[in-house]
Write a protein that holds these residues in place. Sequence first.
Motif: not given
Length: 183
Positions: A74, A78-79, A81-82, A103, A153-154, A157, A160-161
Amino acid sequence: MSEHGRRPSLRTVAVQLGLGVLLLAGAGAVAGVVWEWLWTAPVGVVADHQWVAEDEAGLRGQFSATGWFVVVATVTGLLVGGVVALFLDRVPLLTLISVVIGSVLGTWLMLQVGAALGPEDPARLALTAKEGAHLPGALGVSRRTPWISMPAGALVALTLVFFGFSAGRRHHLEDHHHTHRAG
């Protein structure tokens, strides 16, 4: 169409797609190393040529492999994928496709690398081991939940981006471009 009204070239499309997939897949392989490093193998004993967890701590150790996998996958999703969403966003649909494919491939690589670095399957070793021999448990996951950890998670992210930082950045870049063009 790109932000300047031109279609991206086939080369641009291929590079964006390939880089996104490669970054997430590579991160998955590295995450497999981290997963194996964080996990503590449970100890079991051979009884009637079968591997059995030695005690309650051994049983918990079997489940901790899945727990650590979910955490590491996860965070990796997140990292990375962001980063992919932030820097490889010329064609947003391609970014989405590269994040999904990358992913899932990263998850598979994480499982393969972690399992390869971890102890051998004790059930297989128990078939030929002496009665009462102590063997470490194998690194693996249970159920399907780990398979959605890195992609989820990806995608969080990416969302969000795209709906947060990236929209503001695009607006700022467009204003900057128009200011320089007019001046």
